[in-house]
Design a protein around this motif. Structure first.
Motif, PDB file in Angstrom:
ATOM      1  N   ALA A  81      76.488 -60.171  60.338  1.00  0.00           N
ATOM      2  CA  ALA A  81      75.128 -60.058  59.814  1.00  0.00           C
ATOM      3  C   ALA A  81      74.103 -60.399  60.882  1.00  0.00           C
ATOM      4  CB  ALA A  81      74.959 -60.970  58.603  1.00  0.00           C
ATOM      5  N   ALA A  82      74.421 -61.400  61.724  1.00  0.00           N
ATOM      6  CA  ALA A  82      73.487 -61.823  62.767  1.00  0.00           C
ATOM      7  C   ALA A  82      73.268 -60.734  63.808  1.00  0.00           C
ATOM      8  CB  ALA A  82      74.014 -63.090  63.440  1.00  0.00           C
ATOM      9  N   ASN A  83      74.228 -59.858  63.980  1.00  0.00           N
ATOM     10  CA  ASN A  83      74.138 -58.798  64.990  1.00  0.00           C
ATOM     11  C   ASN A  83      73.983 -57.407  64.380  1.00  0.00           C
ATOM     12  OD1 ASN A  83      74.776 -60.263  67.678  1.00  0.00           O
ATOM     13  ND2 ASN A  83      76.367 -60.994  66.272  1.00  0.00           N
ATOM     14  N   SER A  84      73.671 -57.340  63.103  1.00  0.00           N
ATOM     15  CA  SER A  84      73.541 -56.054  62.431  1.00  0.00           C
ATOM     16  C   SER A  84      72.335 -55.275  62.939  1.00  0.00           C
ATOM     17  CB  SER A  84      73.408 -56.265  60.919  1.00  0.00           C
ATOM     18  OG  SER A  84      73.180 -55.031  60.268  1.00  0.00           O
ATOM     19  N   VAL A  85      72.476 -53.961  62.967  1.00  0.00           N
ATOM     20  CA  VAL A  85      71.371 -53.090  63.378  1.00  0.00           C
ATOM     21  C   VAL A  85      70.707 -52.445  62.162  1.00  0.00           C
ATOM     22  CG1 VAL A  85      72.386 -52.592  65.631  1.00  0.00           C
ATOM     23  CG2 VAL A  85      72.944 -51.122  63.689  1.00  0.00           C
ATOM     24  N   GLY A  86      71.015 -52.948  60.974  1.00  0.00           N
ATOM     25  CA  GLY A  86      70.438 -52.393  59.760  1.00  0.00           C
ATOM     26  C   GLY A  86      68.944 -52.594  59.683  1.00  0.00           C
ATOM     27  N   VAL A  87      68.287 -51.749  58.907  1.00  0.00           N
ATOM     28  CA  VAL A  87      66.833 -51.838  58.751  1.00  0.00           C
ATOM     29  C   VAL A  87      66.475 -53.113  58.003  1.00  0.00           C
ATOM     30  CG1 VAL A  87      66.559 -49.336  58.769  1.00  0.00           C
ATOM     31  CG2 VAL A  87      66.857 -50.525  56.587  1.00  0.00           C
ATOM     32  N   THR A  88      65.334 -53.654  58.359  1.00  0.00           N
ATOM     33  CA  THR A  88      64.872 -54.890  57.713  1.00  0.00           C
ATOM     34  C   THR A  88      63.732 -54.635  56.738  1.00  0.00           C
ATOM     35  OG1 THR A  88      63.396 -55.293  59.596  1.00  0.00           O
ATOM     36  CG2 THR A  88      65.590 -56.321  59.656  1.00  0.00           C
ATOM     37  N   LEU A  89      63.175 -53.432  56.773  1.00  0.00           N
ATOM     38  CA  LEU A  89      62.102 -53.098  55.848  1.00  0.00           C
ATOM     39  C   LEU A  89      62.641 -53.037  54.422  1.00  0.00           C
ATOM     40  CD1 LEU A  89      60.332 -50.232  57.852  1.00  0.00           C
ATOM     41  CD2 LEU A  89      59.506 -52.572  57.529  1.00  0.00           C
ATOM     42  N   CYS A  90      61.888 -53.533  53.475  1.00  0.00           N
ATOM     43  CA  CYS A  90      62.232 -53.485  52.046  1.00  0.00           C
ATOM     44  C   CYS A  90      63.591 -54.133  51.773  1.00  0.00           C
ATOM     45  CB  CYS A  90      62.249 -52.055  51.537  1.00  0.00           C
ATOM     46  SG  CYS A  90      60.723 -51.126  51.807  1.00  0.00           S
ATOM     47  N   ALA A  91      63.952 -55.162  52.529  1.00  0.00           N
ATOM     48  CA  ALA A  91      65.264 -55.794  52.388  1.00  0.00           C
ATOM     49  C   ALA A  91      65.506 -56.307  50.973  1.00  0.00           C
ATOM     50  CB  ALA A  91      65.399 -56.930  53.396  1.00  0.00           C
ATOM     51  N   ASN A  92      64.496 -56.926  50.379  1.00  0.00           N
ATOM     52  CA  ASN A  92      64.677 -57.475  49.026  1.00  0.00           C
ATOM     53  C   ASN A  92      64.897 -56.356  47.997  1.00  0.00           C
ATOM     54  OD1 ASN A  92      64.385 -60.120  49.873  1.00  0.00           O
ATOM     55  ND2 ASN A  92      62.169 -60.146  49.553  1.00  0.00           N
ATOM     56  N   THR A  93      64.213 -55.244  48.192  1.00  0.00           N
ATOM     57  CA  THR A  93      64.380 -54.105  47.281  1.00  0.00           C
ATOM     58  C   THR A  93      65.791 -53.540  47.371  1.00  0.00           C
ATOM     59  OG1 THR A  93      62.036 -53.537  47.455  1.00  0.00           O
ATOM     60  CG2 THR A  93      63.537 -51.800  46.697  1.00  0.00           C
ATOM     61  N   PHE A  94      66.284 -53.398  48.600  1.00  0.00           N
ATOM     62  CA  PHE A  94      67.637 -52.889  48.796  1.00  0.00           C
ATOM     63  C   PHE A  94      68.674 -53.837  48.191  1.00  0.00           C
ATOM     64  CE2 PHE A  94      65.971 -50.327  52.525  1.00  0.00           C
ATOM     65  CZ  PHE A  94      66.182 -49.101  51.905  1.00  0.00           C
ATOM     66  N   ALA A  95      68.468 -55.139  48.395  1.00  0.00           N
ATOM     67  CA  ALA A  95      69.408 -56.131  47.856  1.00  0.00           C
ATOM     68  C   ALA A  95      69.423 -56.084  46.331  1.00  0.00           C
ATOM     69  CB  ALA A  95      69.018 -57.521  48.336  1.00  0.00           C
ATOM     70  N   PHE A  96      68.245 -55.928  45.733  1.00  0.00           N
ATOM     71  CA  PHE A  96      68.136 -55.821  44.268  1.00  0.00           C
ATOM     72  C   PHE A  96      68.875 -54.581  43.773  1.00  0.00           C
ATOM     73  CE2 PHE A  96      65.705 -54.161  40.582  1.00  0.00           C
ATOM     74  CZ  PHE A  96      65.933 -55.204  39.685  1.00  0.00           C
ATOM     75  N   GLN A  97      68.707 -53.479  44.485  1.00  0.00           N
ATOM     76  CA  GLN A  97      69.364 -52.232  44.108  1.00  0.00           C
ATOM     77  C   GLN A  97      70.884 -52.369  44.182  1.00  0.00           C
ATOM     78  OE1 GLN A  97      67.927 -48.856  46.328  1.00  0.00           O
ATOM     79  NE2 GLN A  97      69.437 -47.449  45.473  1.00  0.00           N
ATOM     80  N   ILE A  98      71.374 -52.990  45.253  1.00  0.00           N
ATOM     81  CA  ILE A  98      72.820 -53.187  45.414  1.00  0.00           C
ATOM     82  C   ILE A  98      73.368 -54.045  44.287  1.00  0.00           C
ATOM     83  CG2 ILE A  98      74.592 -54.297  46.839  1.00  0.00           C
ATOM     84  CD1 ILE A  98      72.972 -53.420  49.291  1.00  0.00           C
ATOM     85  N   ARG A  99      72.657 -55.122  43.946  1.00  0.00           N
ATOM     86  CA  ARG A  99      73.141 -56.023  42.898  1.00  0.00           C
ATOM     87  C   ARG A  99      73.257 -55.302  41.558  1.00  0.00           C
ATOM     88  NH1 ARG A  99      69.521 -59.525  43.217  1.00  0.00           N
ATOM     89  NH2 ARG A  99      68.317 -59.242  41.305  1.00  0.00           N
ATOM     90  N   LEU A 100      72.235 -54.523  41.208  1.00  0.00           N
ATOM     91  CA  LEU A 100      72.283 -53.808  39.931  1.00  0.00           C
ATOM     92  C   LEU A 100      73.394 -52.765  39.919  1.00  0.00           C
ATOM     93  CD1 LEU A 100      68.545 -53.219  38.934  1.00  0.00           C
ATOM     94  CD2 LEU A 100      70.079 -55.055  38.270  1.00  0.00           C
ATOM     95  N   LEU A 101      73.604 -52.103  41.047  1.00  0.00           N
ATOM     96  CA  LEU A 101      74.669 -51.099  41.118  1.00  0.00           C
ATOM     97  C   LEU A 101      76.046 -51.744  40.976  1.00  0.00           C
ATOM     98  CD1 LEU A 101      73.297 -48.794  43.965  1.00  0.00           C
ATOM     99  CD2 LEU A 101      73.745 -48.098  41.604  1.00  0.00           C
ATOM    100  N   ILE A 102      76.236 -52.895  41.618  1.00  0.00           N
ATOM    101  CA  ILE A 102      77.523 -53.604  41.504  1.00  0.00           C
ATOM    102  C   ILE A 102      77.746 -54.057  40.065  1.00  0.00           C
ATOM    103  CG2 ILE A 102      78.833 -55.638  42.198  1.00  0.00           C
ATOM    104  CD1 ILE A 102      78.766 -53.478  44.313  1.00  0.00           C
ATOM    105  N   GLU A 103      76.696 -54.537  39.420  1.00  0.00           N
ATOM    106  CA  GLU A 103      76.808 -54.959  38.023  1.00  0.00           C
ATOM    107  C   GLU A 103      77.165 -53.762  37.134  1.00  0.00           C
ATOM    108  OE1 GLU A 103      73.099 -56.798  37.132  1.00  0.00           O
ATOM    109  OE2 GLU A 103      73.589 -58.693  38.148  1.00  0.00           O
ATOM    110  N   GLN A 104      76.580 -52.605  37.421  1.00  0.00           N
ATOM    111  CA  GLN A 104      76.892 -51.400  36.660  1.00  0.00           C
ATOM    112  C   GLN A 104      78.351 -51.000  36.862  1.00  0.00           C
ATOM    113  OE1 GLN A 104      74.792 -49.640  34.514  1.00  0.00           O
ATOM    114  NE2 GLN A 104      76.665 -48.549  33.996  1.00  0.00           N
TER     115      GLN A 104
END
Length: 395
Positions: free
Chosen positions: A220-243
Protein backbone atom coordinates in the motif's frame (compact mmCIF):
# COMPACT_ATOMS: atom_id res chain seq x y z
CA UNK A 1 -66.35 -31.70 -29.85
CA UNK A 2 -65.72 -27.97 -29.64
CA UNK A 3 -62.38 -26.21 -29.58
CA UNK A 4 -61.36 -23.22 -27.49
CA UNK A 5 -58.20 -21.37 -28.50
CA UNK A 6 -56.58 -18.83 -26.17
CA UNK A 7 -54.09 -16.22 -27.33
CA UNK A 8 -51.86 -15.44 -24.36
CA UNK A 9 -50.71 -11.93 -23.43
CA UNK A 10 -49.08 -10.32 -20.41
CA UNK A 11 -52.08 -8.38 -19.11
CA UNK A 12 -54.94 -9.73 -21.23
CA UNK A 13 -55.81 -12.93 -23.08
CA UNK A 14 -58.18 -13.55 -26.00
CA UNK A 15 -60.37 -16.66 -26.30
CA UNK A 16 -62.32 -17.95 -29.28
CA UNK A 17 -64.38 -21.11 -29.86
CA UNK A 18 -64.99 -23.09 -33.06
CA UNK A 19 -67.11 -26.14 -33.80
CA UNK A 20 -65.89 -29.49 -35.06
CA UNK A 21 -66.65 -28.27 -38.55
CA UNK A 22 -64.46 -25.19 -38.11
CA UNK A 23 -67.26 -22.64 -37.70
CA UNK A 24 -66.70 -19.78 -35.25
CA UNK A 25 -69.04 -19.66 -32.27
CA UNK A 26 -69.81 -15.97 -31.87
CA UNK A 27 -67.10 -13.40 -31.25
CA UNK A 28 -63.93 -13.85 -29.25
CA UNK A 29 -63.65 -12.84 -25.60
CA UNK A 30 -60.94 -10.53 -24.31
CA UNK A 31 -60.34 -11.10 -20.60
CA UNK A 32 -57.86 -9.86 -18.03
CA UNK A 33 -55.08 -11.94 -16.50
CA UNK A 34 -56.63 -12.01 -13.03
CA UNK A 35 -59.36 -13.75 -11.04
CA UNK A 36 -62.09 -11.55 -12.50
CA UNK A 37 -60.92 -12.28 -16.03
CA UNK A 38 -60.66 -16.01 -15.42
CA UNK A 39 -64.20 -16.03 -14.06
CA UNK A 40 -65.34 -14.21 -17.20
CA UNK A 41 -63.74 -16.98 -19.27
CA UNK A 42 -65.68 -19.64 -17.35
CA UNK A 43 -68.93 -17.75 -17.99
CA UNK A 44 -67.99 -17.44 -21.67
CA UNK A 45 -67.49 -21.20 -21.88
CA UNK A 46 -70.79 -21.80 -20.11
CA UNK A 47 -72.66 -19.60 -22.59
CA UNK A 48 -70.95 -20.91 -25.73
CA UNK A 49 -70.60 -24.66 -25.16
CA UNK A 50 -73.84 -26.68 -24.90
CA UNK A 51 -74.15 -28.91 -21.87
CA UNK A 52 -72.78 -32.38 -22.55
CA UNK A 53 -70.50 -31.31 -25.43
CA UNK A 54 -66.82 -32.05 -25.09
CA UNK A 55 -64.42 -29.11 -25.08
CA UNK A 56 -60.74 -29.11 -25.99
CA UNK A 57 -58.75 -26.09 -24.83
CA UNK A 58 -55.44 -24.96 -26.30
CA UNK A 59 -53.03 -22.10 -25.63
CA UNK A 60 -49.56 -21.21 -26.84
CA UNK A 61 -46.56 -21.46 -24.51
CA UNK A 62 -45.91 -17.72 -24.64
CA UNK A 63 -43.15 -16.86 -22.17
CA UNK A 64 -44.37 -17.61 -18.65
CA UNK A 65 -47.66 -15.74 -18.97
CA UNK A 66 -49.71 -18.86 -19.72
CA UNK A 67 -48.88 -20.64 -16.45
CA UNK A 68 -51.46 -18.98 -14.10
CA UNK A 69 -54.32 -19.52 -16.56
CA UNK A 70 -53.24 -23.10 -17.24
CA UNK A 71 -53.14 -23.79 -13.50
CA UNK A 72 -56.59 -22.25 -13.01
CA UNK A 73 -58.22 -24.26 -15.82
CA UNK A 74 -56.45 -27.44 -14.73
CA UNK A 75 -57.84 -27.02 -11.21
CA UNK A 76 -61.31 -26.58 -12.68
CA UNK A 77 -61.03 -29.98 -14.36
CA UNK A 78 -60.45 -28.89 -17.96
CA UNK A 79 -58.04 -30.71 -20.27
CA UNK A 80 -55.67 -28.05 -21.57
CA UNK A 81 -53.15 -28.45 -24.39
CA UNK A 82 -50.12 -26.16 -24.28
CA UNK A 83 -49.04 -25.80 -27.91
CA UNK A 84 -45.59 -25.09 -29.27
CA UNK A 85 -45.96 -21.63 -30.93
CA UNK A 86 -44.21 -22.93 -34.06
CA UNK A 87 -47.21 -25.17 -34.73
CA UNK A 88 -49.75 -22.35 -34.76
CA UNK A 89 -47.32 -20.08 -36.65
CA UNK A 90 -47.29 -22.61 -39.48
CA UNK A 91 -51.08 -22.39 -39.68
CA UNK A 92 -50.91 -18.58 -39.84
CA UNK A 93 -48.80 -18.91 -42.97
CA UNK A 94 -51.76 -20.44 -44.80
CA UNK A 95 -53.70 -17.21 -44.46
CA UNK A 96 -52.97 -14.96 -47.42
CA UNK A 97 -53.30 -11.68 -45.55
CA UNK A 98 -51.40 -13.08 -42.58
CA UNK A 99 -53.03 -10.54 -40.28
CA UNK A 100 -51.78 -10.62 -36.71
CA UNK A 101 -54.47 -9.75 -34.17
CA UNK A 102 -55.42 -11.39 -30.89
CA UNK A 103 -58.96 -12.18 -32.07
CA UNK A 104 -57.68 -13.92 -35.20
CA UNK A 105 -54.90 -15.72 -33.34
CA UNK A 106 -57.20 -17.32 -30.78
CA UNK A 107 -59.29 -18.88 -33.57
CA UNK A 108 -56.12 -20.05 -35.34
CA UNK A 109 -55.06 -21.79 -32.13
CA UNK A 110 -58.49 -23.42 -31.98
CA UNK A 111 -58.01 -24.53 -35.62
CA UNK A 112 -54.63 -26.02 -34.69
CA UNK A 113 -56.41 -28.05 -32.00
CA UNK A 114 -59.11 -29.14 -34.48
CA UNK A 115 -56.57 -30.41 -37.01
CA UNK A 116 -54.83 -32.28 -34.20
CA UNK A 117 -51.40 -32.11 -35.81
CA UNK A 118 -49.46 -30.35 -33.07
CA UNK A 119 -46.85 -31.01 -30.42
CA UNK A 120 -47.48 -30.06 -26.82
CA UNK A 121 -45.09 -28.34 -24.48
CA UNK A 122 -44.21 -30.97 -21.91
CA UNK A 123 -45.18 -29.94 -18.39
CA UNK A 124 -43.11 -31.16 -15.49
CA UNK A 125 -44.50 -32.25 -12.16
CA UNK A 126 -44.29 -29.84 -9.25
CA UNK A 127 -40.99 -31.13 -7.83
CA UNK A 128 -39.21 -30.97 -11.19
CA UNK A 129 -40.61 -27.52 -11.87
CA UNK A 130 -39.39 -26.42 -8.44
CA UNK A 131 -35.92 -27.68 -9.33
CA UNK A 132 -35.94 -25.75 -12.58
CA UNK A 133 -37.17 -22.49 -11.05
CA UNK A 134 -34.76 -22.65 -8.12
CA UNK A 135 -31.79 -23.68 -10.26
CA UNK A 136 -32.44 -20.90 -12.76
CA UNK A 137 -32.80 -18.38 -9.94
CA UNK A 138 -29.52 -19.62 -8.51
CA UNK A 139 -27.81 -19.06 -11.85
CA UNK A 140 -29.15 -15.50 -11.97
CA UNK A 141 -27.73 -14.87 -8.48
CA UNK A 142 -24.37 -16.33 -9.57
CA UNK A 143 -24.35 -13.96 -12.54
CA UNK A 144 -25.25 -11.04 -10.27
CA UNK A 145 -22.43 -12.00 -7.93
CA UNK A 146 -20.04 -12.17 -10.87
CA UNK A 147 -21.08 -8.67 -11.97
CA UNK A 148 -20.32 -7.30 -8.50
CA UNK A 149 -16.91 -8.98 -8.50
CA UNK A 150 -16.04 -7.46 -11.85
CA UNK A 151 -17.00 -4.04 -10.51
CA UNK A 152 -14.73 -4.54 -7.49
CA UNK A 153 -11.83 -5.49 -9.76
CA UNK A 154 -12.48 -2.43 -11.95
CA UNK A 155 -12.28 -0.12 -8.92
CA UNK A 156 -9.19 -1.82 -7.49
CA UNK A 157 -7.44 -1.53 -10.86
CA UNK A 158 -7.69 2.22 -10.35
CA UNK A 159 -7.03 2.73 -6.65
CA UNK A 160 -4.90 -0.31 -5.71
CA UNK A 161 -3.68 -2.00 -8.95
CA UNK A 162 -1.14 -4.15 -7.07
CA UNK A 163 -3.81 -5.76 -4.90
CA UNK A 164 -4.36 -8.88 -7.01
CA UNK A 165 -0.89 -10.16 -5.97
CA UNK A 166 -1.79 -10.32 -2.27
CA UNK A 167 -4.29 -13.20 -2.14
CA UNK A 168 -4.70 -16.34 -4.23
CA UNK A 169 -8.44 -15.69 -4.15
CA UNK A 170 -9.37 -12.02 -4.25
CA UNK A 171 -12.85 -12.90 -3.01
CA UNK A 172 -11.84 -15.36 -0.31
CA UNK A 173 -12.79 -14.64 3.31
CA UNK A 174 -9.52 -12.91 4.21
CA UNK A 175 -9.56 -10.64 1.19
CA UNK A 176 -13.22 -9.72 1.61
CA UNK A 177 -12.71 -8.86 5.27
CA UNK A 178 -9.78 -6.63 4.38
CA UNK A 179 -11.57 -4.87 1.51
CA UNK A 180 -14.59 -4.07 3.67
CA UNK A 181 -12.33 -2.37 6.23
CA UNK A 182 -9.48 -1.00 4.12
CA UNK A 183 -10.47 -0.70 0.48
CA UNK A 184 -7.75 1.75 -0.56
CA UNK A 185 -4.00 2.15 0.14
CA UNK A 186 -4.74 5.31 2.12
CA UNK A 187 -7.08 3.48 4.50
CA UNK A 188 -4.61 0.61 4.78
CA UNK A 189 -1.81 2.93 5.92
CA UNK A 190 -4.07 4.40 8.60
CA UNK A 191 -4.44 0.98 10.30
CA UNK A 192 -1.61 -0.33 12.50
CA UNK A 193 -0.06 -3.72 11.79
CA UNK A 194 -1.44 -5.30 14.96
CA UNK A 195 -5.07 -4.40 14.19
CA UNK A 196 -4.73 -5.48 10.59
CA UNK A 197 -3.13 -8.78 11.63
CA UNK A 198 -6.01 -9.44 14.05
CA UNK A 199 -8.56 -8.77 11.28
CA UNK A 200 -6.81 -11.14 8.88
CA UNK A 201 -6.29 -13.85 11.50
CA UNK A 202 -9.97 -13.91 12.43
CA UNK A 203 -11.13 -14.00 8.79
CA UNK A 204 -8.63 -16.71 7.77
CA UNK A 205 -8.97 -18.76 10.96
CA UNK A 206 -5.31 -18.25 11.81
CA UNK A 207 -3.76 -18.78 8.36
CA UNK A 208 -2.85 -15.10 7.95
CA UNK A 209 -1.47 -12.74 10.56
CA UNK A 210 1.36 -10.29 11.17
CA UNK A 211 3.42 -11.33 8.14
CA UNK A 212 0.52 -10.85 5.70
CA UNK A 213 -0.45 -7.58 7.38
CA UNK A 214 3.10 -6.25 6.89
CA UNK A 215 3.10 -7.36 3.26
CA UNK A 216 -0.17 -5.50 2.61
CA UNK A 217 1.04 -2.30 4.28
CA UNK A 218 4.32 -2.35 2.34
CA UNK A 219 2.44 -2.77 -0.94
CA UNK A 220 0.00 0.00 0.00
CA UNK A 221 2.87 2.37 0.82
CA UNK A 222 4.29 1.93 -2.69
CA UNK A 223 1.02 1.74 -4.62
CA UNK A 224 0.63 3.78 -7.79
CA UNK A 225 -3.15 3.87 -7.47
CA UNK A 226 -5.06 7.12 -7.82
CA UNK A 227 -5.66 9.09 -4.66
CA UNK A 228 -8.51 11.23 -5.93
CA UNK A 229 -11.94 10.35 -4.49
CA UNK A 230 -10.32 7.67 -2.29
CA UNK A 231 -13.15 7.69 0.25
CA UNK A 232 -15.76 7.31 -2.50
CA UNK A 233 -13.93 4.35 -4.00
CA UNK A 234 -13.54 2.72 -0.58
CA UNK A 235 -17.27 3.18 0.09
CA UNK A 236 -18.10 1.63 -3.27
CA UNK A 237 -15.85 -1.38 -2.63
CA UNK A 238 -17.37 -1.96 0.81
CA UNK A 239 -20.94 -1.94 -0.51
CA UNK A 240 -20.01 -4.26 -3.37
CA UNK A 241 -18.34 -6.74 -1.00
CA UNK A 242 -21.40 -6.65 1.26
CA UNK A 243 -23.61 -7.33 -1.77
CA UNK A 244 -21.40 -10.28 -2.77
CA UNK A 245 -21.55 -11.76 0.73
CA UNK A 246 -25.32 -11.31 0.93
CA UNK A 247 -25.82 -12.96 -2.46
CA UNK A 248 -23.49 -15.83 -1.58
CA UNK A 249 -25.55 -16.53 1.55
CA UNK A 250 -28.71 -16.61 -0.56
CA UNK A 251 -27.05 -19.08 -2.94
CA UNK A 252 -26.11 -21.30 0.03
CA UNK A 253 -29.77 -21.38 1.11
CA UNK A 254 -30.85 -22.34 -2.41
CA UNK A 255 -28.20 -25.09 -2.53
CA UNK A 256 -29.58 -26.64 0.64
CA UNK A 257 -33.12 -26.57 -0.72
CA UNK A 258 -31.98 -28.06 -4.05
CA UNK A 259 -30.24 -30.88 -2.19
CA UNK A 260 -33.45 -31.67 -0.27
CA UNK A 261 -35.51 -31.70 -3.47
CA UNK A 262 -33.00 -34.00 -5.18
CA UNK A 263 -33.09 -36.37 -2.22
CA UNK A 264 -36.88 -36.40 -2.37
CA UNK A 265 -36.81 -37.32 -6.08
CA UNK A 266 -34.33 -40.15 -5.41
CA UNK A 267 -32.88 -39.66 -8.89
CA UNK A 268 -29.87 -41.55 -10.29
CA UNK A 269 -28.53 -38.31 -11.77
CA UNK A 270 -26.03 -37.88 -8.93
CA UNK A 271 -24.28 -41.15 -9.81
CA UNK A 272 -23.16 -39.73 -13.15
CA UNK A 273 -19.52 -38.55 -13.28
CA UNK A 274 -19.01 -34.84 -12.67
CA UNK A 275 -22.62 -34.24 -11.64
CA UNK A 276 -23.09 -32.67 -8.23
CA UNK A 277 -26.21 -31.48 -6.40
CA UNK A 278 -26.40 -28.15 -8.23
CA UNK A 279 -25.60 -29.40 -11.73
CA UNK A 280 -27.84 -32.41 -11.11
CA UNK A 281 -30.72 -30.11 -10.18
CA UNK A 282 -30.18 -28.00 -13.29
CA UNK A 283 -29.98 -31.06 -15.57
CA UNK A 284 -33.15 -32.65 -14.20
CA UNK A 285 -35.02 -29.35 -14.15
CA UNK A 286 -34.17 -28.54 -17.75
CA UNK A 287 -34.70 -32.04 -19.18
CA UNK A 288 -37.93 -32.50 -17.19
CA UNK A 289 -38.99 -35.86 -18.64
CA UNK A 290 -36.29 -37.85 -20.45
CA UNK A 291 -39.01 -39.57 -22.46
CA UNK A 292 -39.48 -36.32 -24.37
CA UNK A 293 -36.36 -37.33 -26.30
CA UNK A 294 -36.40 -40.30 -28.67
CA UNK A 295 -32.62 -40.56 -28.85
CA UNK A 296 -29.52 -38.98 -27.29
CA UNK A 297 -28.83 -36.84 -30.37
CA UNK A 298 -31.99 -34.87 -29.67
CA UNK A 299 -30.84 -34.30 -26.10
CA UNK A 300 -27.46 -33.12 -27.40
CA UNK A 301 -29.25 -30.67 -29.70
CA UNK A 302 -31.52 -29.49 -26.86
CA UNK A 303 -28.40 -28.66 -24.83
CA UNK A 304 -26.89 -26.84 -27.81
CA UNK A 305 -23.71 -28.94 -27.70
CA UNK A 306 -24.15 -30.19 -31.26
CA UNK A 307 -21.71 -28.63 -33.76
CA UNK A 308 -22.86 -26.18 -36.39
CA UNK A 309 -22.07 -27.07 -39.99
CA UNK A 310 -20.66 -24.33 -42.22
CA UNK A 311 -20.93 -25.24 -45.85
CA UNK A 312 -21.07 -23.25 -49.07
CA UNK A 313 -20.80 -24.89 -52.46
CA UNK A 314 -17.84 -27.23 -52.34
CA UNK A 315 -16.55 -25.66 -49.14
CA UNK A 316 -17.17 -27.37 -45.84
CA UNK A 317 -15.90 -25.81 -42.59
CA UNK A 318 -13.60 -27.93 -40.45
CA UNK A 319 -13.60 -25.77 -37.29
CA UNK A 320 -17.29 -25.94 -36.52
CA UNK A 321 -18.50 -24.36 -33.30
CA UNK A 322 -21.24 -25.41 -30.88
CA UNK A 323 -24.70 -24.47 -32.06
CA UNK A 324 -25.58 -23.06 -28.60
CA UNK A 325 -29.27 -23.57 -29.29
CA UNK A 326 -31.65 -24.96 -26.72
CA UNK A 327 -31.31 -24.46 -22.98
CA UNK A 328 -28.30 -22.34 -21.93
CA UNK A 329 -28.78 -23.54 -18.34
CA UNK A 330 -28.49 -27.19 -19.37
CA UNK A 331 -25.51 -26.42 -21.59
CA UNK A 332 -23.65 -24.69 -18.76
CA UNK A 333 -24.38 -27.53 -16.31
CA UNK A 334 -23.27 -30.20 -18.79
CA UNK A 335 -20.08 -28.29 -19.60
CA UNK A 336 -19.20 -27.86 -15.91
CA UNK A 337 -19.86 -31.54 -15.27
CA UNK A 338 -17.74 -32.51 -18.29
CA UNK A 339 -14.78 -30.53 -16.93
CA UNK A 340 -14.99 -32.41 -13.62
CA UNK A 341 -15.56 -35.81 -15.28
CA UNK A 342 -12.54 -35.31 -17.55
CA UNK A 343 -10.35 -34.85 -14.48
CA UNK A 344 -11.62 -37.45 -12.05
CA UNK A 345 -13.58 -40.24 -13.78
CA UNK A 346 -11.33 -42.92 -15.34
CA UNK A 347 -13.54 -43.48 -18.39
CA UNK A 348 -14.07 -39.83 -19.24
CA UNK A 349 -10.49 -38.94 -18.35
CA UNK A 350 -9.19 -41.56 -20.78
CA UNK A 351 -11.58 -40.28 -23.46
CA UNK A 352 -10.46 -36.68 -22.88
CA UNK A 353 -6.77 -37.61 -23.02
CA UNK A 354 -7.38 -39.55 -26.24
CA UNK A 355 -8.90 -36.46 -27.84
CA UNK A 356 -5.99 -34.32 -26.67
CA UNK A 357 -3.49 -36.85 -28.04
CA UNK A 358 -5.24 -36.51 -31.40
CA UNK A 359 -4.32 -32.84 -31.40
CA UNK A 360 -7.70 -31.49 -30.27
CA UNK A 361 -7.70 -28.17 -28.43
CA UNK A 362 -8.84 -28.11 -24.78
CA UNK A 363 -12.27 -26.69 -25.56
CA UNK A 364 -12.84 -29.14 -28.41
CA UNK A 365 -11.85 -32.08 -26.20
CA UNK A 366 -14.15 -30.94 -23.38
CA UNK A 367 -16.93 -30.50 -25.93
CA UNK A 368 -16.45 -34.14 -26.97
CA UNK A 369 -16.56 -35.19 -23.31
CA UNK A 370 -19.75 -33.14 -22.87
CA UNK A 371 -21.45 -34.94 -25.75
CA UNK A 372 -20.36 -38.32 -24.39
CA UNK A 373 -21.68 -37.26 -20.99
CA UNK A 374 -25.08 -36.42 -22.49
CA UNK A 375 -25.26 -39.88 -24.06
CA UNK A 376 -24.54 -41.30 -20.61
CA UNK A 377 -27.17 -39.10 -18.97
CA UNK A 378 -29.71 -40.19 -21.58
CA UNK A 379 -29.03 -43.89 -20.97
CA UNK A 380 -28.95 -43.61 -17.17
CA UNK A 381 -32.20 -41.63 -16.95
CA UNK A 382 -33.96 -43.85 -19.50
CA UNK A 383 -33.03 -47.02 -17.62
CA UNK A 384 -33.22 -45.35 -14.20
CA UNK A 385 -30.15 -47.27 -13.08
CA UNK A 386 -27.04 -45.86 -11.36
CA UNK A 387 -23.93 -45.20 -13.41
CA UNK A 388 -21.24 -47.89 -13.34
CA UNK A 389 -17.63 -47.49 -14.44
CA UNK A 390 -16.86 -49.80 -17.35
CA UNK A 391 -13.24 -49.52 -18.38
CA UNK A 392 -13.40 -52.50 -20.70
CA UNK A 393 -16.91 -52.66 -22.20
CA UNK A 394 -17.84 -55.95 -23.89
CA UNK A 395 -17.34 -56.18 -27.64
Amino acid sequence: MMYLGIDIGKNNHEAGIITEGGKKVGKSLRFSNDREGFTALLNFIGRSVPAGDDLSIGMEATGHYWIPLYSFLHEKGFKVHVINPIQSDSLRNFHIRQAKTDSIDCFLIAETLRFGNFTETQLADEDIMSLQKLARFRESLKDRCGDCKRQVIAVLDQVFPEYDTLFTDMFGESSKAFLKSCGTPEQTLEVDVKSLAALLSKASRGRHGTEKAGEIKDLAANSVGVTLCANTFAFQIRLLIEQIEFTEKQIEKIDKLLARLLKKLNSVIMTIPGVGPVTGAIILGEIKDINRFDNPKKLVAFAGIDPTVRQSGNYSGTNNRLSKRGSPYLRRAIWMSAVVAARFDPVFKAFYEKKRSEGKAYGTAIGAVARKLIYTIFAILKENKPYEVRLNPPG
